[in-house]
Design a protein around this motif. Structure first.
Motif, PDB file in Angstrom:
ATOM      1  N   ARG A 305      23.924  23.341 -91.072  1.00 27.82           N
ATOM      2  CA  ARG A 305      23.143  23.140 -89.860  1.00 27.82           C
ATOM      3  C   ARG A 305      23.531  21.844 -89.144  1.00 27.82           C
ATOM      4  NH1 ARG A 305      17.952  25.640 -89.192  1.00 27.82           N
ATOM      5  NH2 ARG A 305      17.609  27.336 -90.678  1.00 27.82           N
ATOM      6  N   SER A 306      23.659  20.768 -89.901  1.00 28.71           N
ATOM      7  CA  SER A 306      24.004  19.487 -89.282  1.00 28.71           C
ATOM      8  C   SER A 306      25.388  19.535 -88.650  1.00 28.71           C
ATOM      9  CB  SER A 306      23.927  18.360 -90.320  1.00 28.71           C
ATOM     10  OG  SER A 306      24.868  18.557 -91.363  1.00 28.71           O
ATOM     11  N   THR A 307      26.322  20.228 -89.288  1.00 25.09           N
ATOM     12  CA  THR A 307      27.661  20.350 -88.725  1.00 25.09           C
ATOM     13  C   THR A 307      27.632  21.143 -87.419  1.00 25.09           C
ATOM     14  OG1 THR A 307      28.724  20.194 -90.881  1.00 25.09           O
ATOM     15  CG2 THR A 307      29.985  21.248 -89.134  1.00 25.09           C
ATOM     16  N   ARG A 308      26.872  22.231 -87.406  1.00 27.26           N
ATOM     17  CA  ARG A 308      26.797  23.029 -86.187  1.00 27.26           C
ATOM     18  C   ARG A 308      26.153  22.250 -85.043  1.00 27.26           C
ATOM     19  NH1 ARG A 308      24.120  26.918 -88.016  1.00 27.26           N
ATOM     20  NH2 ARG A 308      22.074  26.464 -87.142  1.00 27.26           N
ATOM     21  N   ILE A 309      25.070  21.546 -85.338  1.00 28.27           N
ATOM     22  CA  ILE A 309      24.394  20.762 -84.300  1.00 28.27           C
ATOM     23  C   ILE A 309      25.304  19.661 -83.784  1.00 28.27           C
ATOM     24  CG2 ILE A 309      22.481  19.165 -83.882  1.00 28.27           C
ATOM     25  CD1 ILE A 309      20.834  20.886 -85.844  1.00 28.27           C
ATOM     26  N   ASN A 310      25.980  18.964 -84.696  1.00 27.88           N
ATOM     27  CA  ASN A 310      26.893  17.899 -84.278  1.00 27.88           C
ATOM     28  C   ASN A 310      28.038  18.438 -83.442  1.00 27.88           C
ATOM     29  OD1 ASN A 310      25.364  16.016 -85.569  1.00 27.88           O
ATOM     30  ND2 ASN A 310      26.775  15.648 -87.260  1.00 27.88           N
ATOM     31  N   THR A 311      28.517  19.623 -83.776  1.00 27.44           N
ATOM     32  CA  THR A 311      29.605  20.219 -82.998  1.00 27.44           C
ATOM     33  C   THR A 311      29.133  20.584 -81.600  1.00 27.44           C
ATOM     34  OG1 THR A 311      30.533  21.125 -85.041  1.00 27.44           O
ATOM     35  CG2 THR A 311      31.374  22.020 -82.983  1.00 27.44           C
ATOM     36  N   LEU A 312      27.943  21.156 -81.501  1.00 32.51           N
ATOM     37  CA  LEU A 312      27.382  21.508 -80.197  1.00 32.51           C
ATOM     38  C   LEU A 312      27.243  20.292 -79.292  1.00 32.51           C
ATOM     39  CD1 LEU A 312      24.580  24.085 -81.121  1.00 32.51           C
ATOM     40  CD2 LEU A 312      26.401  24.458 -79.451  1.00 32.51           C
ATOM     41  N   LEU A 313      26.592  19.268 -79.808  1.00 36.03           N
ATOM     42  CA  LEU A 313      26.370  18.063 -79.005  1.00 36.03           C
ATOM     43  C   LEU A 313      27.662  17.294 -78.779  1.00 36.03           C
ATOM     44  CD1 LEU A 313      23.044  16.797 -80.632  1.00 36.03           C
ATOM     45  CD2 LEU A 313      23.312  17.920 -78.428  1.00 36.03           C
ATOM     46  N   GLY A 314      28.473  17.193 -79.839  1.00 33.89           N
ATOM     47  CA  GLY A 314      29.680  16.379 -79.755  1.00 33.89           C
ATOM     48  C   GLY A 314      30.680  16.896 -78.747  1.00 33.89           C
ATOM     49  N   CYS A 315      30.931  18.193 -78.738  1.00 32.82           N
ATOM     50  CA  CYS A 315      31.895  18.762 -77.789  1.00 32.82           C
ATOM     51  C   CYS A 315      31.437  18.539 -76.351  1.00 32.82           C
ATOM     52  CB  CYS A 315      32.088  20.245 -78.057  1.00 32.82           C
ATOM     53  SG  CYS A 315      33.026  20.615 -79.553  1.00 32.82           S
ATOM     54  N   TYR A 316      30.165  18.764 -76.098  1.00 34.50           N
ATOM     55  CA  TYR A 316      29.644  18.588 -74.742  1.00 34.50           C
ATOM     56  C   TYR A 316      29.770  17.135 -74.278  1.00 34.50           C
ATOM     57  CZ  TYR A 316      26.359  18.506 -70.826  1.00 34.50           C
ATOM     58  OH  TYR A 316      25.788  18.331 -69.595  1.00 34.50           O
ATOM     59  N   LEU A 317      29.371  16.211 -75.143  1.00 35.73           N
ATOM     60  CA  LEU A 317      29.419  14.800 -74.765  1.00 35.73           C
ATOM     61  C   LEU A 317      30.856  14.302 -74.629  1.00 35.73           C
ATOM     62  CD1 LEU A 317      26.546  13.333 -76.967  1.00 35.73           C
ATOM     63  CD2 LEU A 317      26.573  13.590 -74.489  1.00 35.73           C
ATOM     64  N   ALA A 318      31.734  14.714 -75.541  1.00 32.10           N
ATOM     65  CA  ALA A 318      33.132  14.272 -75.465  1.00 32.10           C
ATOM     66  C   ALA A 318      33.774  14.741 -74.162  1.00 32.10           C
ATOM     67  CB  ALA A 318      33.918  14.801 -76.664  1.00 32.10           C
ATOM     68  N   LEU A 319      33.520  15.979 -73.782  1.00 32.90           N
ATOM     69  CA  LEU A 319      34.061  16.494 -72.522  1.00 32.90           C
ATOM     70  C   LEU A 319      33.444  15.784 -71.325  1.00 32.90           C
ATOM     71  CD1 LEU A 319      34.133  20.310 -73.334  1.00 32.90           C
ATOM     72  CD2 LEU A 319      36.123  18.822 -72.997  1.00 32.90           C
ATOM     73  N   GLY A 320      32.141  15.569 -71.385  1.00 33.33           N
ATOM     74  CA  GLY A 320      31.475  14.893 -70.272  1.00 33.33           C
ATOM     75  C   GLY A 320      32.002  13.493 -70.034  1.00 33.33           C
ATOM     76  N   ILE A 321      32.256  12.776 -71.110  1.00 33.44           N
ATOM     77  CA  ILE A 321      32.793  11.409 -70.975  1.00 33.44           C
ATOM     78  C   ILE A 321      34.253  11.441 -70.543  1.00 33.44           C
ATOM     79  CG2 ILE A 321      33.307   9.269 -72.209  1.00 33.44           C
ATOM     80  CD1 ILE A 321      30.928  10.005 -74.071  1.00 33.44           C
ATOM     81  N   GLY A 322      35.054  12.239 -71.230  1.00 39.16           N
ATOM     82  CA  GLY A 322      36.487  12.265 -70.950  1.00 39.16           C
ATOM     83  C   GLY A 322      36.824  12.720 -69.550  1.00 39.16           C
ATOM     84  N   LEU A 323      36.069  13.676 -69.014  1.00 38.70           N
ATOM     85  CA  LEU A 323      36.356  14.199 -67.677  1.00 38.70           C
ATOM     86  C   LEU A 323      35.936  13.253 -66.566  1.00 38.70           C
ATOM     87  CD1 LEU A 323      35.250  17.908 -68.236  1.00 38.70           C
ATOM     88  CD2 LEU A 323      37.588  17.118 -67.781  1.00 38.70           C
ATOM     89  N   ASN A 324      35.131  12.270 -66.886  1.00 35.77           N
ATOM     90  CA  ASN A 324      34.580  11.388 -65.852  1.00 35.77           C
ATOM     91  C   ASN A 324      34.902   9.915 -66.088  1.00 35.77           C
ATOM     92  OD1 ASN A 324      32.861  13.300 -64.117  1.00 35.77           O
ATOM     93  ND2 ASN A 324      32.173  13.791 -66.195  1.00 35.77           N
TER      94      ASN A 324
END
Length: 497
Positions: A305-324
Motif C-alpha cells: 500500500r505504501s509503495t502504491r501511494i508513494n508512486t501515485l503521489l511521487g509521479c505526479y509531483l515529479a512531473l509537476g516540478i520538472g515540467l515547470n
C-alpha cells in the motif's frame, strides 16, 4: 491502514503547508535577500556539519528508541524510565563531539580555502556547535513522540513553525534589524525553539518523564540496545552523508556560492519527498510493532500500500516540478540560480525511485538482520563520496546530482532485493506499472503544450493538462482503490440531489 492513515493524512496536510512556506522561503525570500555564498554557508555547511555532529552524539539511540520502545510501552506510568535512558548517552556524547568540533576548526577551514569562503565560515563556525545540540535534542524527542504515535505536533513544529521562524529571520535581516551574524544566530535559534516546544508538548501530554529508573535496565539488556545503537549510528551517519555530502563537496571543490546554488536546486526537488516523509514518520514504529508481533501479513500489506501511494503521489509531483522549472526559477529573478536546472531533474529522478521502492529501508533497519542495512549504507556512502569526488570537477553541479541519483537508485535496488530474498516481501504489482504508464502519457502530453507569452498561463496550461490526464488515467485504471469509497460517496450524494 488505521492509525497510519489518520496520522499520515494530518502529517501530509502539515507537510504541504510547510511546503508552501518552504517554497516561499527558498524561491522568493532567501535567494533575493542573501547571496549564494551566504545561502551556501548556512544551508550547505553549518546545517550539514551540525547534523552530522548530532548523529554522532546520538550514538544511534533515536532509531534504537523506536526499535525497542514497544518492549517498554505501558511498563508503569513512565514506561519504565525509557525517556531518560534515551537522553542520557547522547548528552554525554554531545559534550565530547562539541569539544572535537572546537578543536578541529582549523582543519575544517582548510577545506574552504577558496577566496573569502574560509573567512566567512570562520566568523560563524561556533554556531554549528550550538546548532548540533538543538538538532540532537529535537531528533531524540521526535523519535520518542513517533514511538508514542504522537507525530502531528512534531511535524507542525518542524515543517511549519521552523520554516516560519527562518522566514522571519531572513526578513529581519533584509530590513536591517539583524546583521548577517545575527541572522545566523536566529537561524540556529529557530531549531532551539523547536526543541523546547517538543519538550513542552511532552509535558502537556504527560510523557515528559525525566527521572531515571533501574527498571529501564531490566526490560532489555543495555548492552543489546547499545550494540544496536552502534550499528544504527554507522547506518545513520552513512545516510546523513548521502543527504549532505554533495552540497558539502560542492562547497569545498567549487565554492560556497556554488553550494548555495546547488542547495536551491536540492530544495526545489525536496517538494517531491514530503509525502514520503509524512508516511515514514509513523511507518518506523508501526513496522517495529509488526516485527515484535511476527505479523508478516500486515507488513506485506503495508509495504504494498505504501509503495502504491508513494508512486501515485511521487509521479505526479515529479512531473509537476520538472515540467515547470522555467517558471520556478523565473520567480527568483536571479539568473545565476538557473544553472541548477539539470541538477533538479537528476535529483527528482533519484528521489522518485526512492519513494517508489517504499519502506524497504525501514523494514531492513527494524528486522532481525538489521546489520545488513549497515553494510549497504557504508558501502554506498563510500561510493557516493568517490562519485562526487570524480564527477563534481567534471560536471560541476550536475555531477553532484548525478552521484546522488546513482546512490539512491543503487541502495534501493539492493534493499528491495534483500527484503524479497530474505522475507519474501516485495511491493510491486500490476498497479505500479499502470501508474507509471499513466504518468508517462500525462507527462508527455503536458510537455507538448506550447510555451505561452505569460509564464503563469504556461504553468496553468501544463499543470491543468497534467492533472486532468493523470487524474483520469488513475481513475480509469483503478490504481487508487483508497479513492473508490470517496468517489462512490460523492456519486451517491449527487444522485440524491
Amino acid at each position: 491502514m488505521g492509525i497510519v492513515q489518520r496520522q499520515g493524512i494530518r502529517n501530509t496536510l502539515i507537510s504541504y503547508v510547510g511546503l508552501a512556506i518552504g517554497f516561499a522561503n527558498t524561491i522568493l525570500i532567501m535567494p533575493r535577500l542573501l547571496s549564494p555564498a551566504q545561502i551556501g554557508l548556512t544551508g550547505a555547511v553549518l546545517v550539514p556539519l551540525a547534523t552530522i555532529a548530532a548523529q554522532v552524539s546520538s550514538f544511534g539511540l533515536a532509531s534504537t528508541g523506536m526499535r525497542y520502545f514497544p518492549f517498554f510501552r505501558n511498563q508503569g506510568r513512565n514506561h519504565a524510565g525509557f525517556f531518560p535512558l534515551l537522553l542520557g548517552p547522547p548528552v554525554v556524547g554531545f559534550l565530547l563531539v562539541a569539544l572535537l568540533l572546537w578543536a578541529g576548526k582549523p582543519l575544517v577551514l582548510q577545506w574552504y580555502a577558496k577566496g573569502d569562503d574560509a573567512a566567512l565560515l570562520s566568523s560563524h563556525y561556533l554556531v554549528a556547535i550550538g546548532l548540533a545540540g538543538c538538532i540532537l535534542m529535537g531528533s531524540l524527542q521526535d523519535a520518542y513522540l513517533r514511538s508514542l504515535f504522537h507525530t502531528s505536533f512534531s511535524s507542525f513544529s518542524q515543517e511549519i513553525l521552523l520554516r516560519l521562524m527562518l522566514v522571519g529571520a531572513a526578513v529581519a535581516y533584509s530590513q536591517h534589524y539583524l546583521s548577517f551574524h545575527g541572522f545566523v544566530l536566529a537561524y540556529a535559534g529557530a531549531y532551539a525553539v523547536v526543541a523546547l516546544l517538543l519538550a513542552g508538548y511532552l509535558a502537556a501530554i504527560g510523557e515528559l518523564h525525566l527521572r531515571p529508573t533501574r527498571a529501564s535496565l531490566r526490560i532489555k539488556p543495555l548492552g543489546e540496545m547499545l550494540g544496536f545503537g552502534a550499528f544504527m549510528l554507522l547506518s545513520n551517519i552513512s545516510g546523513t552523508i548521502l543527504l549532505n555530502i554533495d552540497t558539502m563537496l560542492v562547497g569545498t571543490k567549487l565554492s560556497l556560492a556554488a553550494a548555495g546554488i546547488y542547495l536551491i536546486a536540492t530544495n526545489i526537488s525536496t517538494a517531491l519527498v514530503l509525502p514520503f516523509r509524512a508516511l515514514y514518520k509513523t511507518a518506523f514504529s508501526l513496522i517495529a510493532e509488526y516485527w515484535k508481533e511476527g505479523d508478516m501479513a500486515k507488513m506485506a500489506d503495508f509495504y504494498r500500500r505504501s509503495t502504491r501511494i508513494n508512486t501515485l503521489l511521487g509521479c505526479y509531483l515529479a512531473l509537476g516540478i520538472g515540467l515547470n522549472l522555467d517558471f520556478i526559477y523565473g520567480l527568483i529573478h536571479r539568473p545565476e540560480y538557473a544553472v541548477g536546472t539539470t541538477a533538479v531533474l537528476l535529483l527528482l529522478a533519484g528521489r522518485l525511485v526512492d519513494g517508489i521502492t517504499g519502506v524497504n529501508g525501514i523494514i531492513v533497519a527494524t528486522s532481525p538482520r538489521f546489520r545488513f542495512d549497515l553494510i549497504f549504507n557504508i558501502s554506498l556512502a563510500a561510493a557516493v563520496v568517490g562519485l562526487n569526488w570524480v564527477l563534481i570537477p567534471r560536471l560541476q553541479l550536475a555531477g553532484a546530482a548525478l552521484a546522488y541519483c546513482i546512490a539512491l537508485v543503487s541502495i534501493n535496488a539492493v534493499r528491495t532485493w534483500f527484503v524479497w530474498r530474505n522475507y519474501g516481501l516485495q511491493p510491486f504489482d500490476g498497479s505500479i506499472a499502470r501508474i507509471l504508464a499513466v504518468a508517462a502519457v500525462a507527462g508527455t502530453l503536458a510537455w507538448l503544450m506550447p510555451t505561452l507569452s505569460n509564464a503563469w498561463l504556461t504553468l496553468l496550461l501544463r499543470g491543468g493538462v497534467l492533472t486532468l490526464v493523470y487524474g483520469a488515467g488513475v481513475l480509469l485504471t483503478r490504481t487508487a482503490p483508497e479513492l473508490m469509497p470517496i468517489i462512490a460517496g460523492i456519486r451517491a450524494r449527487i444522485a440524491k440531489k
